[in-house]
Design a protein around this motif. Structure first.
Motif, mmCIF file in Angstrom:
data_model
loop_
_atom_site.group_PDB
_atom_site.id
_atom_site.type_symbol
_atom_site.label_atom_id
_atom_site.label_comp_id
_atom_site.label_asym_id
_atom_site.label_seq_id
_atom_site.Cartn_x
_atom_site.Cartn_y
_atom_site.Cartn_z
ATOM 1 N N VAL A 106 0.845 -1.200 0.000
ATOM 2 C CA VAL A 106 0.000 0.000 0.000
ATOM 3 C C VAL A 106 0.879 1.249 0.000
ATOM 4 O O VAL A 106 0.719 2.167 -0.809
ATOM 5 C CB VAL A 106 -0.928 -0.019 1.238
ATOM 6 C CG1 VAL A 106 -1.597 1.332 1.450
ATOM 7 C CG2 VAL A 106 -1.970 -1.127 1.103
ATOM 8 N N GLN A 107 1.832 1.262 0.930
ATOM 9 C CA GLN A 107 2.737 2.412 1.062
ATOM 10 C C GLN A 107 3.445 2.711 -0.265
ATOM 11 O O GLN A 107 3.471 3.855 -0.729
ATOM 12 C CB GLN A 107 3.757 2.099 2.168
ATOM 13 C CG GLN A 107 4.869 3.121 2.328
ATOM 14 C CD GLN A 107 4.457 4.352 3.123
ATOM 15 O OE1 GLN A 107 3.528 4.302 3.934
ATOM 16 N NE2 GLN A 107 5.135 5.462 2.895
ATOM 17 N N LEU A 112 4.299 6.016 -5.349
ATOM 18 C CA LEU A 112 4.707 6.038 -6.758
ATOM 19 C C LEU A 112 4.595 7.398 -7.443
ATOM 20 O O LEU A 112 5.525 7.839 -8.125
ATOM 21 C CB LEU A 112 3.885 5.035 -7.565
ATOM 22 C CG LEU A 112 4.435 3.620 -7.639
ATOM 23 C CD1 LEU A 112 3.568 2.803 -8.579
ATOM 24 C CD2 LEU A 112 5.889 3.632 -8.115
ATOM 25 N N GLY A 113 3.455 8.051 -7.229
ATOM 26 C CA GLY A 113 3.234 9.335 -7.881
ATOM 27 C C GLY A 113 4.275 10.370 -7.468
ATOM 28 O O GLY A 113 4.661 11.237 -8.254
ATOM 29 N N LEU A 114 4.734 10.259 -6.226
ATOM 30 C CA LEU A 114 5.718 11.213 -5.710
ATOM 31 C C LEU A 114 7.098 10.922 -6.272
ATOM 32 O O LEU A 114 7.895 11.822 -6.512
ATOM 33 C CB LEU A 114 5.761 11.136 -4.186
ATOM 34 C CG LEU A 114 4.474 11.560 -3.477
ATOM 35 C CD1 LEU A 114 4.506 11.138 -2.021
ATOM 36 C CD2 LEU A 114 4.296 13.065 -3.593
ATOM 37 N N GLU A 115 7.363 9.619 -6.471
ATOM 38 C CA GLU A 115 8.647 9.213 -7.036
ATOM 39 C C GLU A 115 8.834 9.854 -8.409
ATOM 40 O O GLU A 115 9.881 10.404 -8.713
ATOM 41 C CB GLU A 115 8.654 7.688 -7.169
ATOM 42 C CG GLU A 115 9.959 7.045 -6.769
ATOM 43 C CD GLU A 115 9.805 5.535 -6.693
ATOM 44 O OE1 GLU A 115 8.938 5.087 -5.928
ATOM 45 O OE2 GLU A 115 10.535 4.848 -7.415
ATOM 46 N N TYR A 140 -2.498 -0.139 7.457
ATOM 47 C CA TYR A 140 -2.392 -1.074 6.333
ATOM 48 C C TYR A 140 -1.228 -0.742 5.402
ATOM 49 O O TYR A 140 -1.165 -1.234 4.284
ATOM 50 C CB TYR A 140 -3.698 -1.094 5.538
ATOM 51 C CG TYR A 140 -4.820 -1.778 6.270
ATOM 52 C CD1 TYR A 140 -4.986 -3.156 6.179
ATOM 53 C CD2 TYR A 140 -5.689 -1.055 7.078
ATOM 54 C CE1 TYR A 140 -6.009 -3.796 6.866
ATOM 55 C CE2 TYR A 140 -6.710 -1.685 7.772
ATOM 56 C CZ TYR A 140 -6.868 -3.048 7.661
ATOM 57 O OH TYR A 140 -7.873 -3.680 8.343
ATOM 58 N N GLU A 141 -0.305 0.088 5.857
ATOM 59 C CA GLU A 141 0.784 0.543 4.986
ATOM 60 C C GLU A 141 1.546 -0.613 4.346
ATOM 61 O O GLU A 141 1.960 -0.550 3.193
ATOM 62 C CB GLU A 141 1.773 1.422 5.762
ATOM 63 C CG GLU A 141 1.255 2.805 6.124
ATOM 64 C CD GLU A 141 0.378 2.822 7.364
ATOM 65 O OE1 GLU A 141 0.100 1.730 7.935
ATOM 66 O OE2 GLU A 141 -0.049 3.926 7.761
ATOM 67 N N ASN A 142 1.762 -1.694 5.113
ATOM 68 C CA ASN A 142 2.601 -2.780 4.598
ATOM 69 C C ASN A 142 1.827 -3.939 3.990
ATOM 70 O O ASN A 142 2.411 -4.959 3.619
ATOM 71 C CB ASN A 142 3.521 -3.299 5.710
ATOM 72 C CG ASN A 142 4.480 -2.208 6.163
ATOM 73 O OD1 ASN A 142 5.027 -1.471 5.328
ATOM 74 N ND2 ASN A 142 4.657 -2.058 7.469
ATOM 75 N N ALA A 143 0.509 -3.770 3.883
ATOM 76 C CA ALA A 143 -0.303 -4.816 3.251
ATOM 77 C C ALA A 143 -0.135 -4.755 1.732
ATOM 78 O O ALA A 143 0.236 -3.719 1.174
ATOM 79 C CB ALA A 143 -1.760 -4.616 3.629
ATOM 80 N N TYR A 144 -0.416 -5.879 1.087
ATOM 81 C CA TYR A 144 -0.406 -5.935 -0.374
ATOM 82 C C TYR A 144 -1.856 -5.869 -0.861
ATOM 83 O O TYR A 144 -2.773 -6.300 -0.149
ATOM 84 C CB TYR A 144 0.264 -7.219 -0.857
ATOM 85 C CG TYR A 144 1.756 -7.155 -0.692
ATOM 86 C CD1 TYR A 144 2.560 -6.675 -1.731
ATOM 87 C CD2 TYR A 144 2.366 -7.511 0.514
ATOM 88 C CE1 TYR A 144 3.940 -6.570 -1.570
ATOM 89 C CE2 TYR A 144 3.740 -7.409 0.683
ATOM 90 C CZ TYR A 144 4.519 -6.933 -0.365
ATOM 91 O OH TYR A 144 5.873 -6.812 -0.211
ATOM 92 N N PRO A 145 -2.062 -5.344 -2.077
ATOM 93 C CA PRO A 145 -3.432 -5.193 -2.579
ATOM 94 C C PRO A 145 -4.286 -6.457 -2.454
ATOM 95 O O PRO A 145 -5.470 -6.375 -2.118
ATOM 96 C CB PRO A 145 -3.224 -4.786 -4.041
ATOM 97 C CG PRO A 145 -1.927 -4.035 -4.014
ATOM 98 C CD PRO A 145 -1.076 -4.746 -2.997
ATOM 99 N N LYS A 146 -3.691 -7.634 -2.696
ATOM 100 C CA LYS A 146 -4.509 -8.858 -2.667
ATOM 101 C C LYS A 146 -5.035 -9.183 -1.265
ATOM 102 O O LYS A 146 -5.982 -9.959 -1.117
ATOM 103 C CB LYS A 146 -3.739 -10.052 -3.246
ATOM 104 C CG LYS A 146 -2.563 -10.519 -2.418
ATOM 105 C CD LYS A 146 -2.036 -11.843 -2.983
ATOM 106 C CE LYS A 146 -0.953 -12.479 -2.119
ATOM 107 N NZ LYS A 146 0.218 -11.616 -1.866
ATOM 108 N N GLU A 147 -4.437 -8.582 -0.253
ATOM 109 C CA GLU A 147 -4.903 -8.803 1.123
ATOM 110 C C GLU A 147 -6.060 -7.866 1.504
ATOM 111 O O GLU A 147 -6.571 -7.931 2.612
ATOM 112 C CB GLU A 147 -3.745 -8.589 2.103
ATOM 113 C CG GLU A 147 -2.569 -9.521 1.842
ATOM 114 C CD GLU A 147 -1.327 -9.153 2.652
ATOM 115 O OE1 GLU A 147 -0.774 -10.060 3.286
ATOM 116 O OE2 GLU A 147 -0.917 -7.967 2.633
#
Ligand code: ADP
Ligand code: MG
Length: 255
Positions: A106-107, A112-115, A140-147
Motif C-alpha cells: 500500500v505504502q 509512486l506518484g511522488l517518485e 495497512y501501509e505494509n499490506a499488499y493489494p490482494k490482502e
C-alpha cells in the motif's frame, strides 16, 4: 429533507476548459469511429462536477484527454489558462479498476506518484502515510493489494491520487466495481472529507452512470449524449446540498 432553492454556489477561478474537442479512433476496415465531437465544458475551483453518460459514450476517453494522456483529434484543453500539451502536474486520476501494482505494498503504491515527481524518499514516506491515514487505511501501509477488500483497494487508489495534492481529481466510475454498501461508505467518507475541506484538492470531475451518486456528490451535472459523445445538458443541483449541511443529512439520506 428541506429542499430550498438557492442561487448557484459562487466558485473560484477556472481550472480547466475543454474547447470543441473531437476524438476519432482509426478503424482498419471502415471510417474512423468518432467518439467525441464538439465537447465543451469548464470546471472551476471549488466544485464537484458530475459527468453522467451511457457506457461507450466516450467518458473515459474524455478523462484521458483532460489528463493529457491522449491528444484530442481536434480542439484543445486549456489548463489554468494555457493549452495542455501532455500530462499536467496538478491533475490526478482514480480508475474504476483501481490500477494498483500487486507486487507493491500500500505504502509503495501510494508513493509512486511522488517518485515520478522526484520527491526525496523521507518526504515521500511521510506524505504517503498522511494520505493513507486521511482515507482511513492507517495501519495497512505494509499490506499488499490482494490482502485488501475492493473498497480498501479503491481507498489506496484514492490515496495515490491525492498524495500529489492535485488541483483537479478525475474519477472514472470509481465506485462501480464495488458492492452497494462498500460504494456508499466510500462515497460518504469522500463527501465528508470534501465538506470538511480535508482533501488536498480544488475540484473533482466525477464520471458515473449512477444518477443518485451524481446528485448526492455533485454541484453540477453534465449529461453526456452518445454517438458522438458531447455535453447535451447541464443541471445545477437546485437545493441546499446535503453535503453542506451541518447535521450531516447526507449520511442520513443515504442510510
Ligand atoms: P465510456 O467510458 O463512456 O464507456 P470510452 O471512452 O471507454 O466510453 O469508449 C468510447 C468508445 O470508444 C467505445 O466504443 C470504445 O470501444 C471506443 N474506444 C475506446 N478506447 C479506444 C481505443 N484506444 N481505440 C479504439 N477505440 C476505442
Ligand atoms: Mg469508461
Amino acid at each position: 429533507m428541506p429542499q430550498q432553492a438557492t442561487p448557484p454556489k459562487q466558485t473560484g477561478a477556472e481550472l480547466v476548459r475543454i474547447v470543441n474537442c473531437r476524438q476519432a479512433y482509426p478503424k482498419e476496415s471502415s471510417t474512423d469511429l468518432v467518439v467525441l465531437d464538439g465537447v465543451n465544458l469548464s470546471i472551476r475551483s471549488g466544485e464537484i462536477v458530475g459527468l453522467l453518460g451511457r457506457s461507450g459514450s466516450g467518458k473515459s476517453t474524455l478523462l484521458r484527454i483532460i489528463a493529457g494522456l491522449l491528444p484530442p483529434t481536434a480542439g484543445e484543453v486549456i489548463w489554468k489558462g494555457k493549452r495542455l500539451e501532455g500530462p499536467a502536474a496538478g491533475i490526478s486520476m482514480v480508475f474504476q479498476s483501481f490500477a494498483l501494482f500487486p507486487w507493491l505494498t500500500v505504502q509503495k503504491n501510494v508513493e509512486l506518484g511522488l517518485e515520478a515527481q522526484g520527491v526525496p524518499p523521507a518526504e515521500r514516506e511521510k506524505l504517503a502515510e498522511d494520505a493513507i491515514h486521511l482515507i482511513g487505511l492507517g495501519g495497512y501501509e505494509n499490506a499488499y493489494p490482494k490482502e485488501l477488500s475492493g473498497g480498501m483497494r479503491q481507498r489506496v487508489g484514492l490515496a495515490r491520487a491525492l498524495v500529489v495534492r492535485p488541483d483537479l481529481l478525475l474519477m472514472d466510475e470509481p465506485f462501480s466495481a464495488l458492492d452497494v454498501l462498500t460504494a456508499e461508505n466510500l462515497r460518504t467518507d469522500l463527501v465528508e472529507l470534501w465538506a470538511e475541506k480535508k482533501l488536498p484538492i480544488q475540484s473533482i470531475l466525477l464520471v458515473t452512470h449512477n444518477i443518485e451518486e451524481a446528485v448526492l456528490m455533485c454541484d453540477r451535472i453534465l449529461i453526456f449524449s452518445s454517438n458522438p459523445g458531447r455535453v447535451a445538458y447541464e443541471l445545477q443541483v437546485p437545493f441546499e446540498h446535503p453535503r453542506n449541511r451541518e447535521d450531516m443529512a447526507f449520511r442520513q439520506f443515504v442510510d
